[in-house]
Design a protein around this motif. Structure first.
Motif, PDB file in Angstrom:
ATOM      1  N   PRO A   1     -20.231  24.055  -4.823  1.00  0.00           N
ATOM      2  CA  PRO A   1     -19.781  22.560  -4.465  1.00  0.00           C
ATOM      3  C   PRO A   1     -17.974  22.424  -4.515  1.00  0.00           C
ATOM      4  CG  PRO A   1     -19.904  23.603  -6.503  1.00  0.00           C
ATOM      5  CD  PRO A   1     -19.985  25.299  -5.729  1.00  0.00           C
ATOM      6  N   PHE A   2     -17.197  23.440  -3.824  1.00  0.00           N
ATOM      7  CA  PHE A   2     -16.082  23.414  -4.276  1.00  0.00           C
ATOM      8  C   PHE A   2     -14.882  22.753  -2.882  1.00  0.00           C
ATOM      9  CE2 PHE A   2     -17.203  25.477  -8.196  1.00  0.00           C
ATOM     10  CZ  PHE A   2     -16.422  25.043  -9.315  1.00  0.00           C
ATOM     11  N   CYS A   3     -14.023  22.402  -2.868  1.00  0.00           N
ATOM     12  CA  CYS A   3     -13.734  21.671  -1.525  1.00  0.00           C
ATOM     13  C   CYS A   3     -11.774  21.476  -1.438  1.00  0.00           C
ATOM     14  CB  CYS A   3     -14.308  20.609  -1.156  1.00  0.00           C
ATOM     15  SG  CYS A   3     -15.879  19.608  -0.932  1.00  0.00           S
ATOM     16  N   GLU A   4     -11.808  22.074  -0.721  1.00  0.00           N
ATOM     17  CA  GLU A   4     -10.126  21.913  -0.469  1.00  0.00           C
ATOM     18  C   GLU A   4     -10.601  20.079   0.369  1.00  0.00           C
ATOM     19  OE1 GLU A   4      -8.002  25.436   1.719  1.00  0.00           O
ATOM     20  OE2 GLU A   4      -9.929  25.033   2.341  1.00  0.00           O
ATOM     21  N   THR A   5      -9.117  19.072   0.318  1.00  0.00           N
ATOM     22  CA  THR A   5      -9.052  18.123   0.276  1.00  0.00           C
ATOM     23  C   THR A   5      -7.756  18.314   0.907  1.00  0.00           C
ATOM     24  OG1 THR A   5     -10.753  17.473  -1.821  1.00  0.00           O
ATOM     25  CG2 THR A   5      -9.521  15.817  -0.757  1.00  0.00           C
ATOM     26  N   PHE A   6      -7.922  17.494   1.871  1.00  0.00           N
ATOM     27  CA  PHE A   6      -6.721  17.231   2.540  1.00  0.00           C
ATOM     28  C   PHE A   6      -6.367  15.354   2.812  1.00  0.00           C
ATOM     29  CE2 PHE A   6      -8.504  20.688   4.162  1.00  0.00           C
ATOM     30  CZ  PHE A   6      -7.639  22.148   4.181  1.00  0.00           C
ATOM     31  N   PHE A   7      -5.220  14.596   2.811  1.00  0.00           N
ATOM     32  CA  PHE A   7      -4.777  13.286   2.746  1.00  0.00           C
ATOM     33  C   PHE A   7      -3.832  13.682   4.703  1.00  0.00           C
ATOM     34  CE2 PHE A   7      -5.500  13.812  -1.895  1.00  0.00           C
ATOM     35  CZ  PHE A   7      -6.635  13.291  -1.874  1.00  0.00           C
ATOM     36  N   ASP A   8      -4.333  12.657   5.473  1.00  0.00           N
ATOM     37  CA  ASP A   8      -3.826  12.943   6.916  1.00  0.00           C
ATOM     38  C   ASP A   8      -3.279  11.245   6.241  1.00  0.00           C
ATOM     39  OD1 ASP A   8      -1.996  13.481   8.205  1.00  0.00           O
ATOM     40  OD2 ASP A   8      -4.285  13.537   9.621  1.00  0.00           O
ATOM     41  N   ASP A   9      -2.090  11.058   6.479  1.00  0.00           N
ATOM     42  CA  ASP A   9      -1.476   9.331   6.313  1.00  0.00           C
ATOM     43  C   ASP A   9      -3.193   8.543   5.747  1.00  0.00           C
ATOM     44  OD1 ASP A   9       0.872   9.407   6.909  1.00  0.00           O
ATOM     45  OD2 ASP A   9       0.053   9.877   9.959  1.00  0.00           O
ATOM     46  N   VAL A  10      -3.153   8.644   4.843  1.00  0.00           N
ATOM     47  CA  VAL A  10      -4.550   8.133   4.186  1.00  0.00           C
ATOM     48  C   VAL A  10      -3.788   6.664   3.259  1.00  0.00           C
ATOM     49  CG1 VAL A  10      -5.983   7.641   2.089  1.00  0.00           C
ATOM     50  CG2 VAL A  10      -5.547  10.182   3.978  1.00  0.00           C
ATOM     51  N   SER A  11      -4.179   5.072   3.927  1.00  0.00           N
ATOM     52  CA  SER A  11      -3.708   4.396   3.401  1.00  0.00           C
ATOM     53  C   SER A  11      -4.749   3.662   2.288  1.00  0.00           C
ATOM     54  CB  SER A  11      -3.637   3.634   5.071  1.00  0.00           C
ATOM     55  OG  SER A  11      -3.881   1.638   3.841  1.00  0.00           O
ATOM     56  N   VAL A  12      -3.908   3.963   1.307  1.00  0.00           N
ATOM     57  CA  VAL A  12      -4.068   3.116  -0.257  1.00  0.00           C
ATOM     58  C   VAL A  12      -3.500   1.709  -0.462  1.00  0.00           C
ATOM     59  CG1 VAL A  12      -4.801   3.993  -2.373  1.00  0.00           C
ATOM     60  CG2 VAL A  12      -4.966   5.802  -1.275  1.00  0.00           C
TER      61      VAL A  12
ATOM     62  N   HIS B   1       1.012  -1.660   0.239  1.00  0.00           N
ATOM     63  CA  HIS B   1       0.374   0.073   0.044  1.00  0.00           C
ATOM     64  C   HIS B   1       0.589   1.040  -0.028  1.00  0.00           C
ATOM     65  CE1 HIS B   1       0.994  -0.795   4.578  1.00  0.00           C
ATOM     66  NE2 HIS B   1       0.465   0.682   4.517  1.00  0.00           N
ATOM     67  N   TRP B   2      -0.025   2.362  -0.196  1.00  0.00           N
ATOM     68  CA  TRP B   2       0.798   3.760  -0.496  1.00  0.00           C
ATOM     69  C   TRP B   2       0.585   4.694   1.164  1.00  0.00           C
ATOM     70  CZ3 TRP B   2      -0.690   2.882  -5.271  1.00  0.00           C
ATOM     71  CH2 TRP B   2       0.878   2.646  -6.170  1.00  0.00           C
ATOM     72  N   VAL B   3       1.194   5.250   1.869  1.00  0.00           N
ATOM     73  CA  VAL B   3       0.665   6.038   2.772  1.00  0.00           C
ATOM     74  C   VAL B   3       0.611   7.413   1.748  1.00  0.00           C
ATOM     75  CG1 VAL B   3       0.876   7.122   5.185  1.00  0.00           C
ATOM     76  CG2 VAL B   3       0.932   4.890   4.406  1.00  0.00           C
ATOM     77  N   VAL B   4      -0.793   7.639   1.854  1.00  0.00           N
ATOM     78  CA  VAL B   4      -0.732   9.746   1.150  1.00  0.00           C
ATOM     79  C   VAL B   4      -0.890  10.195   2.029  1.00  0.00           C
ATOM     80  CG1 VAL B   4      -2.053  10.528  -1.086  1.00  0.00           C
ATOM     81  CG2 VAL B   4      -1.428   7.854  -1.179  1.00  0.00           C
ATOM     82  N   ASN B   5      -0.245  11.671   2.023  1.00  0.00           N
ATOM     83  CA  ASN B   5       0.299  12.663   2.764  1.00  0.00           C
ATOM     84  C   ASN B   5      -0.396  13.965   1.812  1.00  0.00           C
ATOM     85  OD1 ASN B   5       0.222  12.960   6.033  1.00  0.00           O
ATOM     86  ND2 ASN B   5       1.799  11.043   4.619  1.00  0.00           N
ATOM     87  N   GLY B   6      -0.740  15.193   1.920  1.00  0.00           N
ATOM     88  CA  GLY B   6      -0.727  16.622   1.215  1.00  0.00           C
ATOM     89  C   GLY B   6      -1.785  16.758   0.574  1.00  0.00           C
ATOM     90  N   GLN B   7      -2.588  17.754  -0.062  1.00  0.00           N
ATOM     91  CA  GLN B   7      -3.684  18.358  -0.012  1.00  0.00           C
ATOM     92  C   GLN B   7      -3.871  18.467  -1.539  1.00  0.00           C
ATOM     93  OE1 GLN B   7      -3.672  22.809   1.544  1.00  0.00           O
ATOM     94  NE2 GLN B   7      -5.716  22.701   0.919  1.00  0.00           N
ATOM     95  N   LYS B   8      -5.163  18.766  -1.566  1.00  0.00           N
ATOM     96  CA  LYS B   8      -5.554  19.533  -2.539  1.00  0.00           C
ATOM     97  C   LYS B   8      -6.382  19.973  -3.106  1.00  0.00           C
ATOM     98  CE  LYS B   8      -3.309  15.502  -5.977  1.00  0.00           C
ATOM     99  NZ  LYS B   8      -2.915  16.360  -6.532  1.00  0.00           N
ATOM    100  N   VAL B   9      -7.268  20.996  -3.811  1.00  0.00           N
ATOM    101  CA  VAL B   9      -7.960  22.188  -3.899  1.00  0.00           C
ATOM    102  C   VAL B   9      -8.918  22.220  -5.116  1.00  0.00           C
ATOM    103  CG1 VAL B   9      -5.800  23.993  -4.835  1.00  0.00           C
ATOM    104  CG2 VAL B   9      -7.997  25.062  -3.442  1.00  0.00           C
ATOM    105  N   TRP B  10      -9.899  22.941  -5.236  1.00  0.00           N
ATOM    106  CA  TRP B  10     -10.765  22.931  -5.800  1.00  0.00           C
ATOM    107  C   TRP B  10     -11.613  22.123  -6.671  1.00  0.00           C
ATOM    108  CZ3 TRP B  10     -12.667  27.759  -6.629  1.00  0.00           C
ATOM    109  CH2 TRP B  10     -11.274  28.893  -6.674  1.00  0.00           C
ATOM    110  N   THR B  11     -11.731  20.996  -5.566  1.00  0.00           N
ATOM    111  CA  THR B  11     -11.686  19.771  -5.884  1.00  0.00           C
ATOM    112  C   THR B  11     -13.109  19.466  -5.584  1.00  0.00           C
ATOM    113  OG1 THR B  11     -10.409  18.635  -3.991  1.00  0.00           O
ATOM    114  CG2 THR B  11     -11.368  17.038  -5.509  1.00  0.00           C
ATOM    115  N   SER B  12     -14.098  19.620  -7.135  1.00  0.00           N
ATOM    116  CA  SER B  12     -15.583  19.748  -7.046  1.00  0.00           C
ATOM    117  C   SER B  12     -16.354  18.834  -6.991  1.00  0.00           C
ATOM    118  CB  SER B  12     -16.073  20.263  -8.942  1.00  0.00           C
ATOM    119  OG  SER B  12     -14.498  20.614  -9.422  1.00  0.00           O
ATOM    120  N   TYR B  13     -17.286  18.929  -6.028  1.00  0.00           N
ATOM    121  CA  TYR B  13     -18.054  18.289  -5.122  1.00  0.00           C
ATOM    122  C   TYR B  13     -17.385  16.986  -4.181  1.00  0.00           C
ATOM    123  CZ  TYR B  13     -21.446  19.958  -7.876  1.00  0.00           C
ATOM    124  OH  TYR B  13     -22.582  20.445  -9.288  1.00  0.00           O
TER     125      TYR B  13
END
Ligand SMILES: Cc1cc2nc3c(=O)[nH]c(=O)nc-3n(C[C@H](O)[C@H](O)[C@H](O)COP(=O)(O)OP(=O)(O)OC[C@H]3O[C@@H](n4cnc5c(N)ncnc54)[C@H](O)[C@@H]3O)c2cc1C
Ligand SMILES: Cc1cc2nc3c(=O)[nH]c(=O)nc-3n(C[C@H](O)[C@H](O)[C@H](O)COP(=O)(O)OP(=O)(O)OC[C@H]3O[C@@H](n4cnc5c(N)ncnc54)[C@H](O)[C@@H]3O)c2cc1C
Lengths: 392, 379
Positions: free
Chosen positions: A214-225, A155-167
């Motif tokens: 409809p837009f969001c900031e999206t945060f990933f904090d040690d997300v296991s994929v 698996h991966w451990v994902v960290n970071g931030q996305k922006v303008w994530t529609s819906y």
């Protein structure tokens, strides 16, 4: 009768029998659009009936193969269906980023297992997707993205931030660009698919100038994929570290869609405006007529573009031109609608304007030349890839 | 019908491109005749070559010795004419006059079409009676006289009027100036008595005339179509000419754009190719977008016209207006981005600017056609 003609009359009869009258009205607000997903609710019985009839017939994604939930229509048949639906003003039965964006990418790059699973889910409206591309520091220069997935074998451990994530707040899953190799800018990005309910994913709304969000900031904090969702169902599309190819392919589709090359936003406005606003002053009339010239010419371009794509005659960077011209045209269209509407169009919450629709739409269109790549970036691509101008 | 050229059309385009690039090139034709102050503004030798190539009869039916093709094909030739600024009577003779003659009696056709197809005859059309295109109003009169008519009045902006073997003239046989009915088209031969031409060289170095009819006697068989019912033929002729001139305009726009883009890749200033400056890249890319869209509008109009669609007139005006705006942009940006050299006569970019100006006025400018788009759309 030719096959196509008999298909047309069958389609007409099917639509007559299955498309409720309420679904032949223009879309007035967000509740009129059905997006599907785990938590979806229908606005009314008509919306439900229309969606289910289309789903069962494969008409949520008519041109996809039958085994993936489509109707397996040929391009010519799909065009007939579009025309017949347009003729009765039918609403789309299902709207989704899965249909517009992820689906085409999976059809092109996906494994058989991914297609079986994800395309069917999309076609049946079961999973609602969002797009995780942009980051606060990576907009136009998308390839500079920083969200990082650390490799942990299975698996991966994902960290970071996305922006303008529609819906993002309403989506079930995300297709997301994640850096998996920090040493190679282009060949260090993986195109991942994962559940928005995963631990460590959170979203926060962004309010737009149009007053809706409809837009969001999206945060990933040690997300296991996980790297795989089962046999032949990898969690990434294409190859690990080669997600940029998928992303670019998908952006082409996105640009086509936003450009309204399908005729979506190319309608003329002169006649409509003169009905609404009574007598037009001559300068306004001239502006509208010049706009209509451009809109009709652009509609012809859209038709030509689609015809050329089908036979591989279009330059691969043409969608950038369509996106540029289509979105600039759409902005101009809404400027004119506001002018023709006069002070009525300024009303933000009145019944007369269905809650400020003209003004909100006008403001929303300003994003057309930003989202999916800005006009400036489109012009850069045209200069370099089509005109082959030197530099950079 | 898909909005691109089929294989036969693509082949015609290749032939026309090669022919116009070699035989119709700027140095060989436009500059050559201009620098000799040629009274026709084009070369008759080239016109005969047009005949040998089969271009002249593209819109003439096969029964009448033509190729029986359509506006798409005529447009292919016109786009190459535009690109090379090739001076020729193709638009007035093979598009406008031919469209009118196709509606004529066998007698009229037999008299004029063979010469056209051979590239021996040159035709002009005389419609406008002022500095702007206003075919809704026609004052020129043809009164009954014996078995024929007597033509009186004046026409302006008759392109190739002085070199033409025959002029298609729109005149009033009844009613008042702005009536829809009461118009008749006449084929007036070159040697008609009491017709005089005041020839003027235009900015693009073509020649047009102010033509006066001072009681020109015409036989009854000079009528094209029916007496008093000329409006529909006139409209068909004008739509054909508008779509044709739009196609030529696209050629002018593309020719100017190609030259400019090439220049951006060659010219160095501040130690860089000027095409590296984003300020110019974006303008070039914008121009490219507009030219592509204009071209799509033209092909759409051509196909609708060929298919006899009721939307053909609307799209003809869309094409003419869109091309006028686009080609105008192409030539202005062309001169500007060439810098000082673009202002010199020696350099070709200015020739594109001049041709564009004349083409814009011909058969209605962007304002006229945008207005027509509004009218045909009901506002
Ligand atoms: C309404 C809306 C919806 C969106 N939806 C999504 C979504 O669902 N998923 C997602 O991932 N993203 C989404 N986006 C993000 C969108 O893709 C980015 O906003 C866009 O790519 C621009 O990036 P930026 O906002 O960081 O602007 P920047 O890249 O910071 O650009 C700022 C300005 O600089 C100009 N500029 C930048 N580089 C150049 C250059 N090289 N040459 C000339 N000019 C340049 C730009 O054109 C712009 O005018 C959405 C955006 C909006 C507004
Ligand atoms: C009618 C006329 C009269 C003149 N009279 C005189 C005179 O009396 N004395 C004299 O000395 N000179 C004179 N000039 C010359 C004039 O000053 C130059 O033509 C002018 O400076 C432009 O230079 P150029 O022609 O070499 O164009 P270029 O410098 O080659 O420019 C070509 C194009 O590239 C653009 N460009 C160049 N650099 C950049 C950049 N960094 N960013 C963005 N775009 C750029 C230009 O704007 C232009 O569009 C005259 C020119 C004309 C046309």
């Amino acid at each position: 009768m030719s096959d196509l003609e008999s298909f047309r009359s069958e389609t007409r009869a099917w639509l007559e029998a299955n498309c409720p009258a309420e679904m032949r009205e223009p879309v007035r607000d967000d509740a009129d659009v059905y997006w599907g997903g785990r938590n979806a609710t229908f606005k009314n019985d008509a919306q439900k009936a229309w969606f289910e009839a289309c789903r069962d017939k494969g008409y949520t994604v008519p041109a996809w193969p039958k085994e993936y939930g489509g109707a397996g229509l040929s391009p010519a048949e799909a065009k007939v269906l579009r025309e017949e639906m347009a003729a009765i003003g039918a609403r789309p039965p299902l709207s989704s980023f899965g249909i517009w964006m992820l689906g085409p990418a999976l059809l092109h790059f996906g494994t058989e297992g991914q297609k079986q699973r994800f395309l069917n889910e999309i076609a049946r409206g079961e999973i609602r997707w969002c797009q995780g591309y942009s980051e606060p520091g990576s907009g136009s220069d998308l390839v500079s993205l920083q969200t990082y997935g650390e490799d942990k074998d299975d698996h991966w451990v994902v960290n970071g931030q996305k922006v303008w994530t529609s819906y993002a707040d309403k989506a079930d899953w995300i297709f997301c660009l994640v850096r998996t190799d920090k040493n190679d800018k282009y060949r260090g990005i993986t195109f991942m698919l994962f559940d928005m309910a995963s631990e460590g994913v959170s979203t926060k709304p962004i309010l737009l100038i149009s007053g809706s969000s409809p837009f969001c900031e999206t945060f990933f904090d040690d997300v296991s994929v996980p790297k795989s969702y089962g046999e032949d169902v990898p969690a990434y599309v294409g190859e690990v570290n080669r997600g940029w190819d998928v992303a670019k392919y998908l952006l082409g589709h996105e640009r086509e869609m936003i450009s309204g090359a399908d005729g979506g936003n190319t309608a003329t406005i002169g006649a409509a405006m003169s009905r609404n606003a009574g007598e037009l002053d001559p300068i306004m009339r001239a502006e509208l007529a010049m706009f209509d010239v451009d809109a009709l010419a652009y509609a012809a371009m859209g038709e030509k573009f689609l015809d050329e794509i089908k036979v591989g005659k279009a330059h691969p960077a043409q969608p950038n031109m369509m996106k540029y011209a289509g979105t600039e045209l759409n902005k101009r269209r809404h400027e004119l609608i506001m002018s023709a509407g006069g002070s009525t169009a300024l009303e933000w919450e009145s019944e007369e304007t269905s809650g400020g629709k003209p003004a909100r739409n006008w403001l929303r269109t300003k994003a057309n030349s930003i989202e999916g790549g800005t006009s400036e970036v489109m012009l850069n691509v045209i200069s370099k890839r089509i005109l082959e101008l030197p530099g950079g | 019908m898909p909005l691109y050229h089929d294989d036969d059309q693509a082949m015609l385009a290749e032939t026309a491109s090669q022919f116009m690039g070699e035989e119709g090139a700027i140095a060989k034709q436009l500059r050559h005749w201009r620098d000799r102050d040629c009274k026709d503004g084009f070369g008759h030798g080239l016109w005969e070559q047009f005949g040998e190539m089969g271009f002249t009869g593209i819109l003439v039916g096969e029964d009448d010795g033509g190729l029986g093709m359509g506006h798409v094909e005529a447009g292919i030739v016109l786009e190459e004419i535009g690109r090379n600024l090739t001076p020729s009577p193709f638009l007035t003779s093979s598009v406008l006059a031919a469209t009118a003659l196709n509606h004529g009696s066998d007698d009229v056709k037999g008299r004029y079409l063979p010469g056209l197809i051979e590239g021996k005859s040159v035709f002009a059309v005389a419609i406008d009676e002022g500095a702007k295109h206003r075919p809704e109003t026609i004052a020129c009169k043809a009164e009954r006289s014996g078995n024929g008519f007597k033509l009186t009045g004046k026409k302006d902006f008759v392109v190739h009027g002085a070199s033409a073997d025959m002029l298609v003239v729109a005149a009033r046989t009844s009613g008042s100036d702005s009536d829809e009915d009461g118009l008749t088209l006449f084929a007036v031969p070159k040697d008609a008595a009491n017709m005089s031409h005041d020839a003027v060289r235009l900015v693009d170095s073509s020649i047009a005339t102010h033509t006066s009819f001072d009681g020109v006697e015409l036989d009854g068989d000079a009528v094209i179509g029916e007496v008093d019912n000329g409006r529909s033929i006139l409209n068909a002729m004008l739509d054909a000419g508008r779509v044709g001139s739009a196609a030529e305009g696209v050629g002018v726009a593309r020719g100017a754009m190609d030259m400019t883009v090439d220049y951006l890749k060659q010219r160095k200033q501040f130690g860089k190719h000027i095409g590296e400056f984003q300020a110019l890249q974006h303008r070039a890319a914008h121009l490219y977008s507009e030219v592509e869209i204009a071209r799509a509008a033209v092909i759409k109009a051509q196909q609708l016209l060929d298919g006899g669609s009721e939307r053909a007139s609307l799209m003809a005006s869309v094409a003419k207006a869109k091309v006028a705006k686009t080609a105008g942009l192409a030539v202005r940006e062309g001169v500007q981005m060439h810098g000082g050299i673009g202002m010199t006569d020696e350099y070709d970019i200015g020739l594109y600017m001049k041709r564009d100006r004349a083409l814009q006025e011909f058969l209605g400018d962007a304002y006229y056609h945008a207005n027509r788009v509004a009218e045909l759309s009901g506002y």
